[in-house]
Write an enzyme that holds these catalytic residues in place. Sequence first.
Site, PDB file in Angstrom:
ATOM      1  N   ASP A 181      15.475  42.200  74.311  1.00  0.00           N
ATOM      2  CA  ASP A 181      15.747  43.640  72.860  1.00  0.00           C
ATOM      3  C   ASP A 181      15.865  42.427  72.367  1.00  0.00           C
ATOM      4  O   ASP A 181      17.499  41.695  71.814  1.00  0.00           O
ATOM      5  CB  ASP A 181      16.441  44.515  73.069  1.00  0.00           C
ATOM      6  CG  ASP A 181      16.179  45.376  71.787  1.00  0.00           C
ATOM      7  OD1 ASP A 181      16.573  44.904  71.098  1.00  0.00           O
ATOM      8  OD2 ASP A 181      16.394  47.131  71.626  1.00  0.00           O
ATOM      9  N   ARG A 189      32.147  48.844  62.340  1.00  0.00           N
ATOM     10  CA  ARG A 189      31.827  47.403  61.972  1.00  0.00           C
ATOM     11  C   ARG A 189      30.915  47.114  60.466  1.00  0.00           C
ATOM     12  O   ARG A 189      30.181  47.561  59.627  1.00  0.00           O
ATOM     13  CB  ARG A 189      29.828  47.875  63.005  1.00  0.00           C
ATOM     14  CG  ARG A 189      28.860  46.905  63.216  1.00  0.00           C
ATOM     15  CD  ARG A 189      27.874  47.314  64.267  1.00  0.00           C
ATOM     16  NE  ARG A 189      27.186  47.637  62.998  1.00  0.00           N
ATOM     17  CZ  ARG A 189      25.323  47.818  63.500  1.00  0.00           C
ATOM     18  NH1 ARG A 189      24.922  48.296  65.260  1.00  0.00           N
ATOM     19  NH2 ARG A 189      24.715  48.587  62.529  1.00  0.00           N
ATOM     20  N   TYR A 238      12.738  45.906  60.041  1.00  0.00           N
ATOM     21  CA  TYR A 238      13.870  46.572  59.021  1.00  0.00           C
ATOM     22  C   TYR A 238      15.831  45.748  58.993  1.00  0.00           C
ATOM     23  O   TYR A 238      16.004  46.213  58.060  1.00  0.00           O
ATOM     24  CB  TYR A 238      14.039  47.728  59.898  1.00  0.00           C
ATOM     25  CG  TYR A 238      14.197  48.602  60.587  1.00  0.00           C
ATOM     26  CD1 TYR A 238      16.348  48.551  60.469  1.00  0.00           C
ATOM     27  CD2 TYR A 238      13.392  49.827  61.566  1.00  0.00           C
ATOM     28  CE1 TYR A 238      16.019  49.323  61.765  1.00  0.00           C
ATOM     29  CE2 TYR A 238      13.507  50.102  62.686  1.00  0.00           C
ATOM     30  CZ  TYR A 238      15.351  49.778  62.769  1.00  0.00           C
ATOM     31  OH  TYR A 238      15.420  50.745  63.512  1.00  0.00           O
ATOM     32  N   LYS A 239      15.768  45.475  59.857  1.00  0.00           N
ATOM     33  CA  LYS A 239      17.419  44.755  60.008  1.00  0.00           C
ATOM     34  C   LYS A 239      17.551  43.267  59.209  1.00  0.00           C
ATOM     35  O   LYS A 239      17.251  43.170  58.084  1.00  0.00           O
ATOM     36  CB  LYS A 239      17.656  44.564  61.638  1.00  0.00           C
ATOM     37  CG  LYS A 239      18.412  46.036  62.201  1.00  0.00           C
ATOM     38  CD  LYS A 239      18.573  45.875  63.495  1.00  0.00           C
ATOM     39  CE  LYS A 239      18.736  47.468  64.461  1.00  0.00           C
ATOM     40  NZ  LYS A 239      18.868  47.740  65.168  1.00  0.00           N
ATOM     41  N   PHE A 283      22.234  49.312  73.602  1.00  0.00           N
ATOM     42  CA  PHE A 283      21.128  50.796  72.405  1.00  0.00           C
ATOM     43  C   PHE A 283      20.981  51.674  73.084  1.00  0.00           C
ATOM     44  O   PHE A 283      20.182  51.112  73.262  1.00  0.00           O
ATOM     45  CB  PHE A 283      20.804  50.085  71.382  1.00  0.00           C
ATOM     46  CG  PHE A 283      20.250  50.611  70.076  1.00  0.00           C
ATOM     47  CD1 PHE A 283      20.717  50.599  69.459  1.00  0.00           C
ATOM     48  CD2 PHE A 283      19.455  51.623  70.257  1.00  0.00           C
ATOM     49  CE1 PHE A 283      20.700  51.638  68.300  1.00  0.00           C
ATOM     50  CE2 PHE A 283      19.571  52.351  69.573  1.00  0.00           C
ATOM     51  CZ  PHE A 283      19.669  51.839  68.250  1.00  0.00           C
TER      52      PHE A 283
HETATM   53  C1  LIG Z   1      18.556  49.452  66.043  1.00  0.00           C
HETATM   54  C2  LIG Z   1      17.765  49.037  67.153  1.00  0.00           C
HETATM   55  C3  LIG Z   1      17.379  49.354  67.688  1.00  0.00           C
HETATM   56  C4  LIG Z   1      15.612  50.034  67.051  1.00  0.00           C
HETATM   57  O1  LIG Z   1      14.857  50.709  67.816  1.00  0.00           O
HETATM   58  P1  LIG Z   1      13.375  51.232  66.739  1.00  0.00           P
HETATM   59  O2  LIG Z   1      12.545  52.376  68.178  1.00  0.00           O
HETATM   60  O3  LIG Z   1      13.060  50.369  66.379  1.00  0.00           O
HETATM   61  O4  LIG Z   1      13.899  52.086  66.335  1.00  0.00           O
HETATM   62  C5  LIG Z   1      16.690  49.796  69.477  1.00  0.00           C
HETATM   63  N1  LIG Z   1      17.269  48.523  69.822  1.00  0.00           N
HETATM   64  C6  LIG Z   1      18.723  48.084  69.851  1.00  0.00           C
HETATM   65  C7  LIG Z   1      19.220  46.981  70.566  1.00  0.00           C
HETATM   66  C8  LIG Z   1      18.729  48.001  68.273  1.00  0.00           C
HETATM   67  O5  LIG Z   1      20.322  47.251  67.498  1.00  0.00           O
END
Ligand SMILES: *Cc1c(COP(=O)(O)O)cnc(C)c1O
Length: 421
Positions: free
Chosen positions: A206, A380, A231-232, A135
């Site tokens: 992560d 997705r 939030y997921k 990500f």
């Molecule tokens: C959704 C997501 C994030 C989000 O990061 P924020 O800083 O909390 O917005 C980070 N890493 C991954 C792999 C994600 O899917």
Amino acid sequence: MQPTLFDSLYTQAQQLDKHDRLAATRELFALPKDMIYLDGNSLGPVTYIAKQRAVEVVEKQWQPDLIKSWNQHQWIDLPRLVGAKIAPLIGADPSEVIACDSISVNLYKLLHVALSIQHESSPSRYKIITQIGNFPTDGYIAQGVVAHHNQALELVYAEETDIIAALDEDVAVLMLTHVNYKTGLMLDMAEITAKAHAVGVIVIWDLAHTTGVIPIDCQAWDVDFAVGCGYKYLNGGPGAPAFVYAARRYHTQLFQPLTGWMGHANPFAFDQDYQAGEGMQSFLCGTPSVISMSVLDASLDVFEPIDMQDVRYKSVQLTQFCLLCMEASDLLVELPCISPSDGQIRGSQLAFTHSQAYAICQALIAKGIVADFRAPNVLRLGFAPLYVSYQDIVTSVRTLSAIMSEKIYLDDDYQVRHAVT
Ligand SMILES: *Cc1c(COP(=O)(O)O)cnc(C)c1O
């Protein structure tokens, strides 16, 4: 031919739903009628208890009790209490998890912590390894850390399927996302952690697409550090606080650089000099967002009676059943699946590619099936086992089939890009 196919898939889905041990949890979610939500991996839906808590924190706490609420309603303890509720979902002790900030900010803190621990014992290690296709924010944060170390460090992107080969005595930190946000490929956390430790590498995981949908065991697998999302799959609401996990063995070495007052050993002493609080408290920086944190706290109660093994079982079944429906309706030719076909190494999502993926996604949304698009060409679908049913899948695939065969996605309305995709 087609109607009979979907009718028989639907009958199969009804049977699967009938035997679903998690079927009842759907009632805990305030989902819009006439919508099938396959995007809980981007933003989880609101639960009734979270909704109630949002009103309560404003009307029954903030409004009448104002500043007294910090003590009276334990606002000050929320980061720790929420962390303790997340702990069992990741196999951690409650004292090893705290809720705060975003994943991005928490990765920044953890990279510094891990690098400084390595610097103490092996100062010659200079590489940070991450996976190709991680990500973007994870890589961006690491790039920032490298830049601020005056390039004394190096960030190396390694093939996701061959992480172990990239590890050597020059590597300080390995920073990986457990489940790939795009493809859903799930890495072997236990094995990679063990192999990294064998060459003296500290690992930061992560867990954005893991927590709340895939059971993991941080203690049994000797995991060093991790971050995760509120939030997921935890359904904490837009911008809900993230969390940090740090193994207890490191609790005397948590020198994170965002030395704000909430991480101080005694914030209300208003000392001139910073002195880190004990253990996970030292990860706090500024004032927690109480409303958001309270909503996350309430939404976590949904998980309390749930066995994460049941969640994982259903997650694998849902993705498998979706693939079966896609295959049966010949959709995989036009929309090849880039997610692993083996359920054991797949997270709770499926990714399909098409040059018109964005428009196809928009057409699905217009028909009440909410999925998402990931640039440049991925459609997705996320499967949150707490509220997605097998019947939802048949309805979704049937709709997708109509969109593809009638080329509905070519309609002008579906071609316009929005700011958030
Ligand atoms: C959704 C997501 C994030 C989000 O990061 P924020 O800083 O909390 O917005 C980070 N890493 C991954 C792999 C994600 O899917």
